[in-house]
Design an enzyme around this catalytic site. Structure first.
Site, PDB file in Angstrom:
ATOM      1  N   TYR A 154     -11.002  -8.768  -5.356  1.00 36.01           N
ATOM      2  CA  TYR A 154      -9.670  -8.397  -4.885  1.00 36.01           C
ATOM      3  C   TYR A 154      -9.758  -7.992  -3.423  1.00 36.01           C
ATOM      4  CZ  TYR A 154      -5.450  -5.600  -4.237  1.00 36.01           C
ATOM      5  OH  TYR A 154      -4.266  -5.103  -3.762  1.00 36.01           O
ATOM      6  N   GLU A 242      -1.997  -9.677   0.176  1.00 27.61           N
ATOM      7  CA  GLU A 242      -2.821  -9.330  -0.973  1.00 27.61           C
ATOM      8  C   GLU A 242      -3.395 -10.603  -1.589  1.00 27.61           C
ATOM      9  OE1 GLU A 242      -0.865  -8.077  -4.618  1.00 27.61           O
ATOM     10  OE2 GLU A 242      -2.231  -6.379  -4.739  1.00 27.61           O
TER      11      GLU A 242
END
Ligand SMILES: *[C@@H]1O[C@H](CO)[C@@H](O)[C@H](O)[C@H]1NC(C)=O
Length: 432
Positions: A154, A242
């Site tokens: 991530y 993101e």
């Protein structure tokens, strides 16, 4: 899905995001207080922006017809192809088309199948957990090379108030809900504060890459991707980029598999190309019309229309209506620098809703001149031939002049002394 609270241009706004921690708000507030319609891009649009900044994404084409999709699939010449319906709502994979086709995302090795599937996607409605019941019409599909992922991480860059600037956040635990990782294993969340003058330093990018678990030659590659993502962040005036997952392929490539970009809408004036990609067809037409006039409209379930300035006052107004046994039908936030025309357009929007049985105006004139509001109201009442009771509570700048305008108009406007009085009168007007 959680709510995020932020102050934006002095106006309290709540937006629904999937990546921020949930503040303690009641579900009611979460659903009705989302006055900002953030620019939301389709997956292929975000990926195009990423490509333009040199970020590694899967090879892909975009198609509007089944034959284009078939051509694209052939041209990709990939071992495996992924076909994805392009709608903004999430949950596409488990969605259903009204053509009978199940799933908005399909994997295949055969280009011919891509053509057949696209034929059952394009022009049909896709219903997912996040769409309205009737679904959303699919106008575009993305035909991409399917890549295997050996590891998912991530990575995000976002504006962080406590650091007064952008921050990189990463975790070797990708592909899943990052909040869960933060809650269960906070030691697996890594942060790097970015100096806005210096940008992402080499040592920072390399350290983040290592923390994400990229070793050997992959560390350099990942660090390079991180820098490019920061370039993108700056270039498009993002508030958040993101990437989940930022993955590794068996061939040893670092690839951004999925990304969500949030944009700073104050930068619209210099990001015309980005904002031009905004597809309004998936948003509430009333909200879109309101946005045209710089108004924020939120539809609710009740029957009292609320015309307010500022989200704080909107909340208070809705609460007090509720307290007196009424239910707000919507609220329309007028914001700051108000013009008479805006007031008129606001009334038009409010009264267009057939659910509305009364209108409550609750304006506090701080920056706003109450006389402008009063003039707008009287003009709107006359021209729109208002058929529902109107209760007005004005307070603040030039309020005496405003009250005089309303009284002398001879219109059937109920004046209210204060917020409580206004709410009571609006609720009573409906009961009559
Ligand atoms: C398909 O979705 C659109 C919104 O994108 C909607 O207006 C339309 O009514 C839906 N059509 C059907 C047949 O449900």
């Amino acid at each position: 899905t959680h709510c995020t609270v932020c102050w934006c241009g002095g106006i309290l706004t709540l937006t629904l995001t999937h990546s921020a921690s949930p503040p303690s708000l009641s579900p009611l507030q979460c659903t009705w207080l989302s006055p900002r319609r953030w620019l939301n891009l389709q997956e292929y649009q975000s990926k195009k922006l990423m490509q333009e900044s040199g970020v590694a994404v899967q090879r892909f084409y975009v198609a509007d017809t089944a034959s284009e999709a078939l051509e694209a699939a052939k041209r990709l010449n990939a071992k495996e192809i992924v076909l994805k319906a392009q709608i903004l709502a999430g949950g596409r994979g488990k969605g259903v088309f009204d053509s009978g086709l199940k799933g908005g995302v399909h994997l295949t090795k055969d280009p011919a199948v891509v053509g057949e599937l696209a034929n059952k996607m394009l022009g049909f409605n896709l219903t997912t957990k996040q769409t309205p019941k009737e679904g959303v019409k699919v106008k575009t599909v993305m035909v991409a090379e399917a890549l295997d992922i050996t590891r998912e991480t991530y990575f995000a860059i976002l504006m962080d108030r406590s650091c007064n600037g952008p921050v990189m956040v990463g975790s070797p635990q990708g592909g899943m809900d990052i909040e869960e990782v933060a809650a269960s294993s906070p030691e697996l969340i890594f942060k790097e504060v970015i100096d806005i003058f210096e940008g992402v330093r080499d040592d920072q990018a390399l350290r983040m890459a290592a923390n994400l678990g990229f070793n050997g030659p992959l560390q350099r590659q990942a660090a390079d991707q991180i820098k490019r993502l920061y370039d993108l962040f700056l270039k498009v005036d993002a508030t958040q980029v993101e990437v989940n997952p930022l993955g590794e392929t068996p061939e040893g490539q670092v690839v951004c598999f999925d990304a969500k970009i949030n944009f700073d809408d104050n930068a619209e004036f210099r990001q015309k190309a980005v904002f031009a990609m905004d597809d309004m067809t998936e948003s509430d037409p009333t909200e879109t019309e309101a946005a045209k006039w710089d108004l924020k409209y939120i539809g609710l379930d009740g029957n009292i229309a609320c015309f307010v300035n500022g989200a704080g006052l909107a909340m208070a107004t809705c609460d007090i209506i509720d307290l007196h046994g009424g239910k707000p039908a919507n609220f329309l936030d007028l914001g700051g620098g108000v013009k008479e025309r805006q007031v008129y357009e606001a009334f038009k929007l409010l009264t267009a809703d057939p659910k509305v049985e009364a209108i409550l105006v609750n304006i506090f004139g701080g920056i706003v001149n109450c006389a402008i509001i009063a003039n707008g109201i009287t003009k709107a009442c006359r021209e729109l031939e208002l058929k529902v009771p109107l209760v007005v509570r004005l307070e603040g700048t030039n309020v005496h002049e405003a009250k005089r305008i309303l009284t002398e108009s001879g219109l059937p406007i109920t004046a209210a002394e204060n917020l409580d009085d206004a709410a009571k009168k609006a609720v009573a007007a409906i009961k009559k």
